[in-house]
Scaffold this active site. Structure first.
Site, short mmCIF file in Angstrom:
data_model
loop_
_atom_site.label_atom_id
_atom_site.label_comp_id
_atom_site.label_asym_id
_atom_site.label_seq_id
_atom_site.Cartn_x
_atom_site.Cartn_y
_atom_site.Cartn_z
N TYR A 139 -11.88 13.63 -1.77
CA TYR A 139 -11.80 12.20 -2.52
C TYR A 139 -12.48 11.20 -1.46
O TYR A 139 -12.00 11.06 -0.22
CB TYR A 139 -10.37 11.86 -2.71
CG TYR A 139 -10.51 10.69 -3.58
CD1 TYR A 139 -11.44 10.39 -4.67
CD2 TYR A 139 -9.39 9.84 -3.40
CE1 TYR A 139 -11.19 9.14 -5.25
CE2 TYR A 139 -9.35 8.41 -3.99
CZ TYR A 139 -10.03 8.17 -5.09
OH TYR A 139 -10.14 7.16 -5.81
N ASP A 234 -13.45 10.55 6.59
CA ASP A 234 -12.65 9.93 5.66
C ASP A 234 -11.39 9.99 6.23
O ASP A 234 -10.42 11.04 5.85
CB ASP A 234 -13.00 10.12 4.39
CG ASP A 234 -11.92 9.21 3.32
OD1 ASP A 234 -10.93 8.86 3.66
OD2 ASP A 234 -12.30 8.99 2.20
N LYS A 262 -4.89 2.58 3.81
CA LYS A 262 -3.36 3.12 3.81
C LYS A 262 -2.24 2.61 5.01
O LYS A 262 -2.23 1.28 4.81
CB LYS A 262 -3.06 4.64 3.47
CG LYS A 262 -3.88 5.06 2.32
CD LYS A 262 -3.31 6.25 1.66
CE LYS A 262 -4.41 6.97 0.74
NZ LYS A 262 -4.07 6.57 -0.80
C1 PLP Z 1 -9.27 10.40 1.59
C2 PLP Z 1 -9.25 9.14 0.60
N1 PLP Z 1 -10.39 8.12 0.83
C3 PLP Z 1 -10.39 7.17 -0.02
C4 PLP Z 1 -9.39 6.96 -0.87
C5 PLP Z 1 -9.41 5.64 -1.60
O1 PLP Z 1 -8.55 4.75 -1.18
P1 PLP Z 1 -8.13 3.36 -1.98
O2 PLP Z 1 -7.26 4.02 -3.17
O3 PLP Z 1 -7.46 2.54 -1.27
O4 PLP Z 1 -9.30 2.73 -2.61
C6 PLP Z 1 -8.30 7.47 -0.82
C7 PLP Z 1 -6.87 7.50 -1.96
O5 PLP Z 1 -5.96 7.78 -2.00
C8 PLP Z 1 -8.26 9.02 -0.20
O6 PLP Z 1 -7.07 9.59 -0.22
#
Ligand code: PLP
Length: 427
Positions: A139, A234, A262
């Protein structure tokens, strides 16, 4: 907690009247949380839960930590946003540079999705190439490029770019390549087939709950270096969670760029792109030619309230012994959960790492997305529902651990697991 108990039906009705599906898009409409303190949250009916949802990760030190609250209150009286450099944001950037191995420079945004989108654009601008190679099941936020092959329903024989949302233009697929996680051979062949077209390999170093197999991250690092492709981790989830320096420090593989979110906002909206000086320079107008400049701007970027909360959170995390205790608690929970499943005779395993883990109702190794698709999803939802009745709040597929979880919480959690899993096995 009690004052809102009478209003719960109307609050839920209002939610259904004014929100699509009755929700903010995150958790089921019936879950209305009114308070959080330490390791626990309370819903609108006053029911108490041990919180493993953790706001989807930001509340790593628990809810309402007095030091975070004090830092936020102190900043509130001085102003809440300026669209200009501020001391808290500058200091937070400096703390990130000190902590995260790949971070020579940092730029802020407000959500993980934004940071990921900026990092993809930055990688494309730096390399002059347009394709991004990602992993099936990974993700990277909700942008058109990010939301590809996260959870393909009919994945076909080989990994390929499949949009996870309606409304993503067909053309986006041309610029995304998809490989299975933990398969360096597939990465190598995609790189060879797309010679000189790939800007970056973009990956969660621990994908959702699936750890990298030994040597996998190292192989991807070598391949990207050999072909002048950027490696982007990421670390929106893993940053300051797998260790103070994130997954890159934990696994000892340093990317060119990473994204953070986060934990660094201490429960407020804040995210970042961090990385190598020469790449990050493309965000600075006066450092590069006009055709290489990547504007990076956001109304609330580097917001001082969020930065103050993030600074207080990271100060607590870097206290000696914090991660040792955090991992010990997680290990204890993971092995207790495994034991409960074994004793009940269920075909299941616990996947993940001490800071975040869950049950997968399937046998065999879980190395990539397709191995998780084999799992019994109905059984998983049933278990989650039984646990919610017993005061355990978690996401659909993840326990996020906070450092606030203590011995009492651990015992209560294990008792709830035992009861729920026995009931599940008896059904
Ligand atoms: C690995 C990863 N990247 C990006 C995101 C996106 O973050 P946001 O929900 O703050 O846009 C998430 C959200 O859970 C994530 O788990």
């Amino acid at each position: 907690m009690t004052e809102s108990a009478n209003s719960s039906p109307s609050l839920l009705e209002t939610a259904h009247r004014v929100l699509p599906g009755g929700t903010f898009g995150n958790t089921a409409a019936e879950v209305i949380i009114v308070e959080g303190k330490g390791s626990r949250v309370w819903d609108q009916d006053g029911k108490e839960y041990i919180d493993y949802l953790l706001g989807s990760g930001p509340m790593i030190i628990g809810h309402g930590h007095p030091e975070v609250t004090a830092a936020v209150q102190a900043q509130l009286t001085r102003g809440t946003t300026f669209f200009a450099n501020n001391p808290q944001g500058i200091e937070l950037a400096s703390v990130i540079v000190d902590a995260v191995p790949c971070a020579d420079k940092v730029r802020f945004a407000s959500t993980g999705s934004e940071a990921d989108a900026f990092a993809m654009r930055l990688a494309r601008a730096y390399t002059g190439r347009s394709k991004i190679l990602k992993f099936e099941g990974g993700y990277h936020g909700y942008s058109d490029y990010g939301l590809m092959s996260l959870a393909p329903k009919q994945p076909g024989n080989s990994s390929q770019p499949i949009p996870d949302s309606a409304g993503i233009p067909e053309s986006i697929r041309e610029d995304i390549l998809v490989a299975p996680f933990n398969d360096a051979v597939a990465v190598e062949s995609l790189i060879k087939e797309n010679r000189n077209a790939i800007a970056a390999v973009f990956m969660e170093p621990l994908q959702r709950l699936i750890p990298p197999e030994p040597g996998f991250l190292e192989a991807v690092r070598e391949l990207t270096l050999a072909h002048d492709i950027l490696l982007v981790f990421d670390e929106v989830v893993t940053g300051f969670r797998m260790s103070y320096g994130g997954a890159q420090q934990y696994y000892g593989v340093i990317p060119d760029l990473c994204t953070l979110g986060k934990a660094i906002g201490g429960g407020f909206p804040l995210s970042a792109v961090a990385g190598r000086e020469d790449i990050m320079a493309l965000f600075a107008k006066d450092r590069v030619s006009a055709d290489r400049f990547v504007p990076q701007v956001g109304t609330l970027s580097g917001n001082p309230i969020a930065a103050a909360a993030g600074l207080a959170t990271l100060a607590i995390l870097r206290r000696p012994g914090t991660y040792d205790r955090y991992f010990e608690t997680g290990e204890k929970l993971m092995s207790a959960l495994s034991r409960c499943l074994d004793e009940a005779g269920l075909e299941a395993q616990v996947v993940g790492a001490p800071p975040m883990f869950d049950v997968v109702f399937a046998g065999g190794a879980v190395r990539n997305y397709r191995d998780t698709v084999r799992a019994d999803a109905a059984r998983m939802s049933r278990l989650n529902a039984l646990l919610k009745e017993r005061g355990i709040l978690k996401g659909e597929n993840k326990y996020y651990l906070s450092t606030a979880i203590d011995e009492v919480d651990v015992k209560q959690t294990i008792d709830a697991w035992r009861g729920a899993i026995d009931q599940l096995a008896a059904a």
